[in-house]
Design an enzyme around this catalytic site. Structure first.
Site, PDB file in Angstrom:
ATOM      1  N   GLY A 158       2.551   2.066  10.903  1.00 48.07           N
ATOM      2  CA  GLY A 158       3.565   3.113  10.740  1.00 48.07           C
ATOM      3  C   GLY A 158       4.292   3.444  12.030  1.00 48.07           C
ATOM      4  O   GLY A 158       5.059   4.404  12.072  1.00 48.07           O
ATOM      5  N   SER A 175       3.365  -2.390  10.193  1.00 46.37           N
ATOM      6  CA  SER A 175       4.795  -2.495  10.481  1.00 46.37           C
ATOM      7  C   SER A 175       5.420  -3.825  10.054  1.00 46.37           C
ATOM      8  O   SER A 175       6.279  -4.366  10.753  1.00 46.37           O
ATOM      9  CB  SER A 175       5.056  -2.227  11.969  1.00 46.37           C
ATOM     10  OG  SER A 175       4.617  -0.921  12.309  1.00 46.37           O
ATOM     11  N   ASN A 227       0.875  -1.175   0.000  1.00 50.82           N
ATOM     12  CA  ASN A 227       0.000   0.000   0.000  1.00 50.82           C
ATOM     13  C   ASN A 227       0.912   1.225   0.000  1.00 50.82           C
ATOM     14  O   ASN A 227       1.516   1.532   1.024  1.00 50.82           O
ATOM     15  CB  ASN A 227      -0.898  -0.025   1.238  1.00 50.82           C
ATOM     16  CG  ASN A 227      -1.710   1.249   1.372  1.00 50.82           C
ATOM     17  OD1 ASN A 227      -1.747   2.076   0.467  1.00 50.82           O
ATOM     18  ND2 ASN A 227      -2.364   1.410   2.518  1.00 50.82           N
ATOM     19  N   GLU A 234      -6.754   4.695   7.632  1.00 52.92           N
ATOM     20  CA  GLU A 234      -6.573   6.139   7.391  1.00 52.92           C
ATOM     21  C   GLU A 234      -7.814   6.749   6.743  1.00 52.92           C
ATOM     22  O   GLU A 234      -8.112   7.924   6.949  1.00 52.92           O
ATOM     23  CB  GLU A 234      -5.300   6.362   6.560  1.00 52.92           C
ATOM     24  CG  GLU A 234      -4.063   6.117   7.421  1.00 52.92           C
ATOM     25  CD  GLU A 234      -2.885   5.469   6.726  1.00 52.92           C
ATOM     26  OE1 GLU A 234      -2.810   5.517   5.481  1.00 52.92           O
ATOM     27  OE2 GLU A 234      -2.035   4.883   7.431  1.00 52.92           O
ATOM     28  N   GLY A 251       2.883  -1.264   4.247  1.00 55.15           N
ATOM     29  CA  GLY A 251       2.907   0.165   3.941  1.00 55.15           C
ATOM     30  C   GLY A 251       4.317   0.628   3.592  1.00 55.15           C
ATOM     31  O   GLY A 251       4.815   0.392   2.496  1.00 55.15           O
ATOM     32  N   HIS A 296      -9.505   1.299   4.649  1.00 50.15           N
ATOM     33  CA  HIS A 296      -8.214   1.415   5.340  1.00 50.15           C
ATOM     34  C   HIS A 296      -8.383   2.322   6.553  1.00 50.15           C
ATOM     35  O   HIS A 296      -9.171   3.270   6.538  1.00 50.15           O
ATOM     36  CB  HIS A 296      -7.157   1.982   4.395  1.00 50.15           C
ATOM     37  CG  HIS A 296      -5.790   1.898   4.986  1.00 50.15           C
ATOM     38  ND1 HIS A 296      -5.306   2.861   5.839  1.00 50.15           N
ATOM     39  CD2 HIS A 296      -4.840   0.942   4.908  1.00 50.15           C
ATOM     40  CE1 HIS A 296      -4.097   2.501   6.238  1.00 50.15           C
ATOM     41  NE2 HIS A 296      -3.792   1.341   5.690  1.00 50.15           N
ATOM     42  N   GLU A 353      -5.633  -4.954  10.239  1.00 51.23           N
ATOM     43  CA  GLU A 353      -4.618  -3.935  10.502  1.00 51.23           C
ATOM     44  C   GLU A 353      -4.879  -3.297  11.866  1.00 51.23           C
ATOM     45  O   GLU A 353      -5.752  -2.431  11.977  1.00 51.23           O
ATOM     46  CB  GLU A 353      -4.632  -2.862   9.407  1.00 51.23           C
ATOM     47  CG  GLU A 353      -4.268  -3.404   8.037  1.00 51.23           C
ATOM     48  CD  GLU A 353      -3.624  -2.344   7.144  1.00 51.23           C
ATOM     49  OE1 GLU A 353      -2.675  -2.693   6.442  1.00 51.23           O
ATOM     50  OE2 GLU A 353      -4.057  -1.173   7.173  1.00 51.23           O
ATOM     51  N   LYS A 393       0.090   4.241  -0.180  1.00 51.24           N
ATOM     52  CA  LYS A 393      -0.524   5.437   0.418  1.00 51.24           C
ATOM     53  C   LYS A 393      -0.276   6.621  -0.530  1.00 51.24           C
ATOM     54  O   LYS A 393      -0.304   6.443  -1.738  1.00 51.24           O
ATOM     55  CB  LYS A 393       0.006   5.653   1.837  1.00 51.24           C
ATOM     56  CG  LYS A 393      -0.135   4.363   2.673  1.00 51.24           C
ATOM     57  CD  LYS A 393       0.089   4.524   4.132  1.00 51.24           C
ATOM     58  CE  LYS A 393      -0.107   3.162   4.824  1.00 51.24           C
ATOM     59  NZ  LYS A 393      -0.028   3.231   6.257  1.00 51.24           N
TER      60      LYS A 393
HETATM   61  P1  13P Z   1       3.033   0.270   7.690  1.00 51.40           P
HETATM   62  O1  13P Z   1       3.526  -1.032   7.061  1.00 51.40           O
HETATM   63  O2  13P Z   1       3.805   1.466   7.208  1.00 51.40           O
HETATM   64  O3  13P Z   1       2.899   0.154   9.168  1.00 51.40           O
HETATM   65  O4  13P Z   1       1.558   0.510   7.122  1.00 51.40           O
HETATM   66  C1  13P Z   1       0.646  -0.538   7.190  1.00 51.40           C
HETATM   67  C2  13P Z   1      -0.540  -0.199   6.380  1.00 51.40           C
HETATM   68  O5  13P Z   1      -1.298   0.698   6.720  1.00 51.40           O
HETATM   69  C3  13P Z   1      -0.771  -0.966   5.145  1.00 51.40           C
HETATM   70  O6  13P Z   1      -2.018  -0.715   4.607  1.00 51.40           O
END
Ligand code: 13P
Length: 235
Positions: free
Chosen positions: A161, A197, A7, A88, A218, A86, A155, A9
């Site tokens: 993150g 992560s 992803n 976010e 991510g 997601h 997630e 983002k």
């Molecule tokens: P990270 O791998 O940066 O923690 O993000 C995970 C994520 O939100 C994947 O959709």
């Protein structure tokens, strides 16, 4: 065979994606590799081993919805997947399980596979509501009467993150609940990904946990040097 989804983002350029696809084409893997990128990068040529996906979709098919992109438009670009719900989107755009279900239904009707995300916040975790949030997320975010053409991603929102990961026991418990809930909904066999992560150093261990069918990555999906070790960490 595992599903390794990235992803991106709101990161990257078309040139970055072309570099990634070029690097991935040299990787010998049977895993299903998916890159979910910003809309402007959809349509970049990838080969048959690498599928592209979007990161959000409108619940509407077409019309006066300025700024939105429909599932049929995403499919028209050649993409096969779309992330819906997601954390976010839930956090910054107030998406609820209801919104997510409508978006997933729109994706399915255009022939896309929605990657439907669920997971608890730190507040919910601390209040002991993790299992409740996961189960209601699965039950309420998945449209009724569908075939199995969906992927679910767990997630834990507090770990995204943040360099934090739940313990293997916590991941196992969450994924068992999701698998059992999907079975009760007539959707046994639906792949369930873990995301938050994930990196080269923990991917193999996470994917060895029961009911973890792959990962949604991510930050570590942005550069070939970080992403390829995740893809090759499992057969
Ligand atoms: P990270 O791998 O940066 O923690 O993000 C995970 C994520 O939100 C994947 O959709």
């Amino acid at each position: 065979m595992k599903i390794i989804a990235g992803n991106w983002k709101m990161n990257g350029t078309r040139a970055n994606l072309i570099d990634m696809v070029t690097a991935l084409q040299k990787v010998d893997t049977e895993n299903n590799v998916i890159l979910c990128v910003p809309y402007t990068m959809l349509g970049v040529k990838s080969d048959r081993n690498i599928s592209l996906g979007a990161q959000d979709v409108s619940a509407h098919d077409h019309g006066a919805y300025t700024g939105e992109v429909s599932a049929s438009m995403i499919a028209d670009s050649g993409a096969k997947y779309v992330i819906v719900g997601h954390s976010e989107r839930r956090q910054y755009h107030n998406e609820t399980n209801d919104t997510v279900r409508q978006k997933a239904a729109a994706a399915l009707s255009a022939g896309l596979t929605p990657i439907i995300c669920v997971g608890e916040t730190m507040e919910e975790k601390q209040a002991g509501k993790t299992m409740e949030i996961i189960e209601s997320g699965v039950r309420e975010s998945i449209p009724n009467d569908i075939d199995k053409n969906i992927i679910v991603a767990y997630e834990p929102r507090w770990a995204i993150g943040a360099g934090l990961t739940p313990t293997s026991e916590e991941i196992a418990e969450a994924h068992k609940l999701i698998a059992d809930t999907l079975t009760a909904m007539g959707l046994s066999g639906t792949p369930v990904l873990y995301g938050a992560s994930v990196k080269g150093s923990n991917a193999a261990e996470i994917m060895s946990i029961e009911n973890v069918d792959g990962v949604l990555v991510g930050g570590a999906s942005l550069k070939p040097d970080d992403f390829i070790p995740i893809i090759t960490s499992v057969k």
